[in-house]
Design an enzyme around this catalytic site. Sequence first.
Site, PDB file in Angstrom:
ATOM      1  N   SER A 136       0.836  -1.201   0.000  1.00 55.60           N
ATOM      2  CA  SER A 136       0.000   0.000   0.000  1.00 55.60           C
ATOM      3  C   SER A 136       0.871   1.250   0.000  1.00 55.60           C
ATOM      4  O   SER A 136       1.977   1.255   0.551  1.00 55.60           O
ATOM      5  CB  SER A 136      -0.853  -0.013   1.277  1.00 55.60           C
ATOM      6  OG  SER A 136      -1.458   1.239   1.495  1.00 55.60           O
ATOM      7  N   TYR A 168      -1.975  -0.863  10.912  1.00 56.52           N
ATOM      8  CA  TYR A 168      -2.243  -1.451   9.584  1.00 56.52           C
ATOM      9  C   TYR A 168      -1.061  -1.185   8.648  1.00 56.52           C
ATOM     10  O   TYR A 168      -0.518  -2.108   8.022  1.00 56.52           O
ATOM     11  CB  TYR A 168      -3.528  -0.867   8.981  1.00 56.52           C
ATOM     12  CG  TYR A 168      -3.627  -1.115   7.493  1.00 56.52           C
ATOM     13  CD1 TYR A 168      -3.916  -2.385   7.011  1.00 56.52           C
ATOM     14  CD2 TYR A 168      -3.371  -0.096   6.563  1.00 56.52           C
ATOM     15  CE1 TYR A 168      -3.956  -2.638   5.637  1.00 56.52           C
ATOM     16  CE2 TYR A 168      -3.416  -0.340   5.206  1.00 56.52           C
ATOM     17  CZ  TYR A 168      -3.702  -1.608   4.749  1.00 56.52           C
ATOM     18  OH  TYR A 168      -3.728  -1.855   3.402  1.00 56.52           O
ATOM     19  N   LYS A 183       2.057  -3.655   6.855  1.00 57.09           N
ATOM     20  CA  LYS A 183       2.463  -3.740   5.443  1.00 57.09           C
ATOM     21  C   LYS A 183       3.975  -3.547   5.313  1.00 57.09           C
ATOM     22  O   LYS A 183       4.638  -4.252   4.561  1.00 57.09           O
ATOM     23  CB  LYS A 183       1.724  -2.689   4.599  1.00 57.09           C
ATOM     24  CG  LYS A 183       0.243  -2.950   4.441  1.00 57.09           C
ATOM     25  CD  LYS A 183      -0.040  -4.219   3.641  1.00 57.09           C
ATOM     26  CE  LYS A 183      -1.519  -4.428   3.430  1.00 57.09           C
ATOM     27  NZ  LYS A 183      -1.839  -5.751   2.862  1.00 57.09           N
TER      28      LYS A 183
HETATM   29  P1  NAD Z   1     -11.210  -6.904   1.272  1.00 57.66           P
HETATM   30  O1  NAD Z   1     -11.439  -6.910   2.739  1.00 57.66           O
HETATM   31  O2  NAD Z   1     -12.349  -6.599   0.385  1.00 57.66           O
HETATM   32  O3  NAD Z   1     -10.617  -8.326   0.832  1.00 57.66           O
HETATM   33  C1  NAD Z   1      -9.833  -9.115   1.678  1.00 57.66           C
HETATM   34  C2  NAD Z   1     -10.388 -10.534   1.622  1.00 57.66           C
HETATM   35  O4  NAD Z   1      -9.567 -11.365   2.475  1.00 57.66           O
HETATM   36  C3  NAD Z   1     -11.810 -10.643   2.148  1.00 57.66           C
HETATM   37  O5  NAD Z   1     -12.590 -11.399   1.239  1.00 57.66           O
HETATM   38  C4  NAD Z   1     -11.680 -11.371   3.487  1.00 57.66           C
HETATM   39  O6  NAD Z   1     -12.795 -12.207   3.756  1.00 57.66           O
HETATM   40  C5  NAD Z   1     -10.408 -12.176   3.270  1.00 57.66           C
HETATM   41  N1  NAD Z   1      -9.659 -12.461   4.504  1.00 57.66           N
HETATM   42  C6  NAD Z   1      -9.339 -11.592   5.492  1.00 57.66           C
HETATM   43  N2  NAD Z   1      -8.633 -12.218   6.448  1.00 57.66           N
HETATM   44  C7  NAD Z   1      -8.485 -13.518   6.039  1.00 57.66           C
HETATM   45  C8  NAD Z   1      -7.849 -14.654   6.595  1.00 57.66           C
HETATM   46  N3  NAD Z   1      -7.210 -14.596   7.772  1.00 57.66           N
HETATM   47  N4  NAD Z   1      -7.903 -15.823   5.915  1.00 57.66           N
HETATM   48  C9  NAD Z   1      -8.553 -15.887   4.716  1.00 57.66           C
HETATM   49  N5  NAD Z   1      -9.165 -14.836   4.141  1.00 57.66           N
HETATM   50  C10 NAD Z   1      -9.139 -13.666   4.800  1.00 57.66           C
HETATM   51  O7  NAD Z   1      -9.981  -5.914   0.996  1.00 57.66           O
HETATM   52  P2  NAD Z   1      -9.442  -5.312  -0.384  1.00 57.66           P
HETATM   53  O8  NAD Z   1      -9.794  -3.885  -0.429  1.00 57.66           O
HETATM   54  O9  NAD Z   1      -9.799  -6.190  -1.497  1.00 57.66           O
HETATM   55  O10 NAD Z   1      -7.882  -5.376  -0.097  1.00 57.66           O
HETATM   56  C11 NAD Z   1      -7.115  -6.487  -0.502  1.00 57.66           C
HETATM   57  C12 NAD Z   1      -5.673  -6.268  -0.081  1.00 57.66           C
HETATM   58  O11 NAD Z   1      -5.188  -5.057  -0.652  1.00 57.66           O
HETATM   59  C13 NAD Z   1      -5.469  -6.138   1.432  1.00 57.66           C
HETATM   60  O12 NAD Z   1      -4.261  -6.783   1.774  1.00 57.66           O
HETATM   61  C14 NAD Z   1      -5.351  -4.652   1.633  1.00 57.66           C
HETATM   62  O13 NAD Z   1      -4.592  -4.341   2.775  1.00 57.66           O
HETATM   63  C15 NAD Z   1      -4.648  -4.224   0.359  1.00 57.66           C
HETATM   64  N6  NAD Z   1      -4.869  -2.823  -0.003  1.00 57.66           N
HETATM   65  C16 NAD Z   1      -6.146  -2.363  -0.124  1.00 57.66           C
HETATM   66  C17 NAD Z   1      -6.366  -1.032  -0.462  1.00 57.66           C
HETATM   67  C18 NAD Z   1      -7.760  -0.473  -0.574  1.00 57.66           C
HETATM   68  O14 NAD Z   1      -7.911   0.745  -0.524  1.00 57.66           O
HETATM   69  N7  NAD Z   1      -8.803  -1.303  -0.732  1.00 57.66           N
HETATM   70  C19 NAD Z   1      -5.273  -0.184  -0.681  1.00 57.66           C
HETATM   71  C20 NAD Z   1      -3.978  -0.697  -0.556  1.00 57.66           C
HETATM   72  C21 NAD Z   1      -3.796  -2.021  -0.214  1.00 57.66           C
HETATM   73  C1  WQD Z   2      -9.496   9.749   0.717  1.00 62.39           C
HETATM   74  C2  WQD Z   2      -9.720  11.235   0.979  1.00 62.39           C
HETATM   75  C3  WQD Z   2     -10.158  11.770   3.280  1.00 62.39           C
HETATM   76  C4  WQD Z   2     -14.010   9.764   3.630  1.00 62.39           C
HETATM   77  C5  WQD Z   2      -6.848   4.839   2.894  1.00 62.39           C
HETATM   78  C6  WQD Z   2      -5.771   4.156   3.678  1.00 62.39           C
HETATM   79  C7  WQD Z   2      -4.686   3.678   2.762  1.00 62.39           C
HETATM   80  C8  WQD Z   2      -5.257   2.836   1.627  1.00 62.39           C
HETATM   81  C9  WQD Z   2      -6.390   3.510   0.933  1.00 62.39           C
HETATM   82  C10 WQD Z   2      -5.125   0.514   2.266  1.00 62.39           C
HETATM   83  C11 WQD Z   2      -9.030  11.728   2.246  1.00 62.39           C
HETATM   84  C12 WQD Z   2     -11.355  12.088   2.414  1.00 62.39           C
HETATM   85  C13 WQD Z   2     -12.808  10.255   3.154  1.00 62.39           C
HETATM   86  C14 WQD Z   2     -15.060  10.676   3.917  1.00 62.39           C
HETATM   87  C15 WQD Z   2     -13.653  12.490   3.201  1.00 62.39           C
HETATM   88  N1  WQD Z   2      -5.787   1.589   2.098  1.00 62.39           N
HETATM   89  N2  WQD Z   2     -12.631  11.585   2.945  1.00 62.39           N
HETATM   90  N3  WQD Z   2     -14.823  12.004   3.674  1.00 62.39           N
HETATM   91  O1  WQD Z   2      -7.161   7.872   3.601  1.00 62.39           O
HETATM   92  O2  WQD Z   2      -6.235   8.225   1.268  1.00 62.39           O
HETATM   93  O3  WQD Z   2      -6.284   5.956   2.239  1.00 62.39           O
HETATM   94  O4  WQD Z   2      -7.351   3.939   1.892  1.00 62.39           O
HETATM   95  O5  WQD Z   2      -3.956   0.344   2.169  1.00 62.39           O
HETATM   96  O6  WQD Z   2      -3.788   2.961   3.528  1.00 62.39           O
HETATM   97  O7  WQD Z   2      -5.245   5.068   4.614  1.00 62.39           O
HETATM   98  O8  WQD Z   2      -8.403   6.996   1.550  1.00 62.39           O
HETATM   99  O9  WQD Z   2     -10.749   6.927   0.821  1.00 62.39           O
HETATM  100  O10 WQD Z   2     -10.250   7.032   3.304  1.00 62.39           O
HETATM  101  O11 WQD Z   2      -9.808   9.022   1.896  1.00 62.39           O
HETATM  102  O12 WQD Z   2     -13.503  13.685   3.011  1.00 62.39           O
HETATM  103  O13 WQD Z   2     -16.147  10.291   4.367  1.00 62.39           O
HETATM  104  O14 WQD Z   2     -11.128  11.443   1.193  1.00 62.39           O
HETATM  105  O15 WQD Z   2      -9.984  12.748   4.267  1.00 62.39           O
HETATM  106  O16 WQD Z   2      -8.556  13.020   2.001  1.00 62.39           O
HETATM  107  P1  WQD Z   2      -6.986   7.389   2.240  1.00 62.39           P
HETATM  108  P2  WQD Z   2      -9.880   7.426   1.923  1.00 62.39           P
END
Ligand code: NAD
Ligand code: WQD
Length: 341
Positions: free
Chosen positions: A124, A149, A153
């Site tokens: 991330s 979190y 990572k």
């Molecule tokens: P998500 O929660 O939708 O998907 C994660 C999936 O993993 C879910 O289906 C959940 O049921 C499963 N899971 C969780 N713990 C588990 C376990 N112990 N064993 C088996 N399955 C398990 O999340 P996402 O948004 O699809 O994110 C996927 C990955 O990408 C995560 O590692 C997250 O940290 C990373 N990531 C997400 C974002 C984002 O903004 N969505 C940004 C950067 C990184």
């Molecule tokens: C985006 C912008 C908020 C909600 C997070 C995690 C990051 C990654 C992606 C996993 C910001 C603003 C949000 C609301 C708002 N995840 N906002 N009103 O914070 O950039 O990143 O998700 O790895 O690690 O920190 O994403 O979508 O929460 O926010 O104004 O109700 O929207 O302040 O500026 P963020 P976000």
Amino acid sequence: MRVLVSGGAGYIGSHTVLALVEAGHDVVVVDDFSNSKPTVIARLESLSGVHVPVHAFDLTDVDKTNALFAVEEIDAVIHFAGLKAVGESVRRPLDYYRTNLDSTFALLEAMRRHDVTRLVFSSSATVYGERAPVPYIEEFDQLASSSPYGRSKVMNEQVLTDVTLATPGQRVALLRYFNPVGAHPSGRIGEDPQGIPNNLMPFIAQVAVGRRERLQVFGGDYPTADGTAERDYLHVMDLAEGHVAALEHLDAMPERVRAFNLGTGTGTSVLQLFRAFERAVGRELPYEIVGRRAGDLPAFWADATRAHEELGWRATRTIDDMCADTWRWQSQNPEGYPDGE
Ligand code: NAD
Ligand code: WQD
């Protein structure tokens, strides 16, 4: 390749399953459905036209993970499974460290035993922390993060680097996602957060569909063009295709561990995204500007040059595409996925 997709029922994993099948790969999913519903799998099967084998268990279980590798032929792993809510991680740090690290340990152990050498990991942009210059570049080497979190990572990246360098033949791509949004263009697969959405795009989508009263914009006094914070939003289908590109590039990587930013390279403000969503819906939506959210940074986006030069990948979908596809998904599934269908 036959690819094990951990967390394949989740938001990014489900879209990646479709991109993998589209590119001619076979998939096997492992997911404990702690943050997703089995309905997703039925939809993936109907959209892709292939059977998606699923193993439903907690990946932190080393024995079950080993047993999975004993029964399934696996050429590569894409590891999405884990916990991902920044705020929750502050309240439940042990759950985050345990789930996000133990799942990786279990996978690495099973991969070693069964001679599986290819891994793509969900990292991330949060690993860049608060001091990295914008745009973020992969060479920045003082990774830090302000939440458990994010630190889980950073730790995962360190563990994966050490283990890979000590394991002949192993190759790992660390994919640092910026802000994934959007949905599959069919409207059948999308993001379905449980409870009140933490992230901006699903919150706006729920305002548009009438589940939330108005968007609260966190901070209107940032040093940006319109005063609201800027992020690098990228379409989840571009992100999914980035995983396919990374997977297919692994064997050719000169370095056996490599980090790649997956983003568009452009910042978009909260209000710009909100206005784009209004265009997608075709009407004005309610919002108010409130105080900043603790821990938020004013603006960051990716330098995505490396992914383009080395993976041949580039995000192609626009902010308007992201909003139109999110709206199609949300309007067709106002309450998210049903429990069964
Ligand atoms: P998500 O929660 O939708 O998907 C994660 C999936 O993993 C879910 O289906 C959940 O049921 C499963 N899971 C969780 N713990 C588990 C376990 N112990 N064993 C088996 N399955 C398990 O999340 P996402 O948004 O699809 O994110 C996927 C990955 O990408 C995560 O590692 C997250 O940290 C990373 N990531 C997400 C974002 C984002 O903004 N969505 C940004 C950067 C990184
Ligand atoms: C985006 C912008 C908020 C909600 C997070 C995690 C990051 C990654 C992606 C996993 C910001 C603003 C949000 C609301 C708002 N995840 N906002 N009103 O914070 O950039 O990143 O998700 O790895 O690690 O920190 O994403 O979508 O929460 O926010 O104004 O109700 O929207 O302040 O500026 P963020 P976000």
